[in-house]
Write an enzyme that holds these catalytic residues in place. Structure first.
Site, PDB file in Angstrom:
ATOM      1  CB  VAL A 119      -0.993   0.014   1.188  1.00  0.00           C
ATOM      2  CG1 VAL A 119      -1.764   1.319   1.260  1.00  0.00           C
ATOM      3  CG2 VAL A 119      -1.961  -1.162   1.083  1.00  0.00           C
ATOM      4  CB  CYS A 120       3.913   2.216   1.868  1.00  0.00           C
ATOM      5  SG  CYS A 120       3.269   2.102   3.556  1.00  0.00           S
TER       6      CYS A 120
END
Length: 118
Positions: free
Chosen positions: A10-11
């Site tokens: 996600v990052c």
């Protein structure tokens, strides 16, 4: 913006989007910076991999001190949380903290940056 971990899915999606939209934020007069508790060498490698045109800053030691000062540190997990801040003239104008795994929507942040541009 604070994020949990370099090289995480996600990052990576978020920083990839910010890299792609960097010119839009710059045109709005907004500087970007990513902050995590990862070591600076890991962040340097990740920034090269992403081609990030903005700094990825390390809050490694004292571990999470900057994240703690913003209320963006998860003591139980030893990591920064997914938190975003719009800062102008030394003041926090807007902030958001998301639960683990949630992905940020950067469109409202871009609009907010445009709204505060002098």
């Amino acid at each position: 913006m604070f994020y949990p971990f370099a090289f995480s899915p996600v990052c990576g999606e978020e920083l990839g989007e910010l890299t792609a939209r960097h010119a839009d934020f710059a045109a709005a007069g907004c500087g970007l910076a990513g902050i995590s508790c990862d070591p600076k060498f890991a962040l340097a490698a990740w920034a090269r991999e992403l081609g990030a045109p903005f700094p990825l800053l390390s809050d490694f030691w004292p571990h999470g001190a900057v994240a703690r000062s913003y209320g963006a540190f998860d003591d139980a997990r030893g990591m920064a949380v997914r938190a975003t801040f719009l800062v102008a003239a030394g003041r926090i104008l807007a902030s958001q903290v998301l639960p683990a795994g949630a992905r940020r929507d950067f469109a409202p942040w871009l609009e907010s940056a445009r709204a505060v541009r002098p």
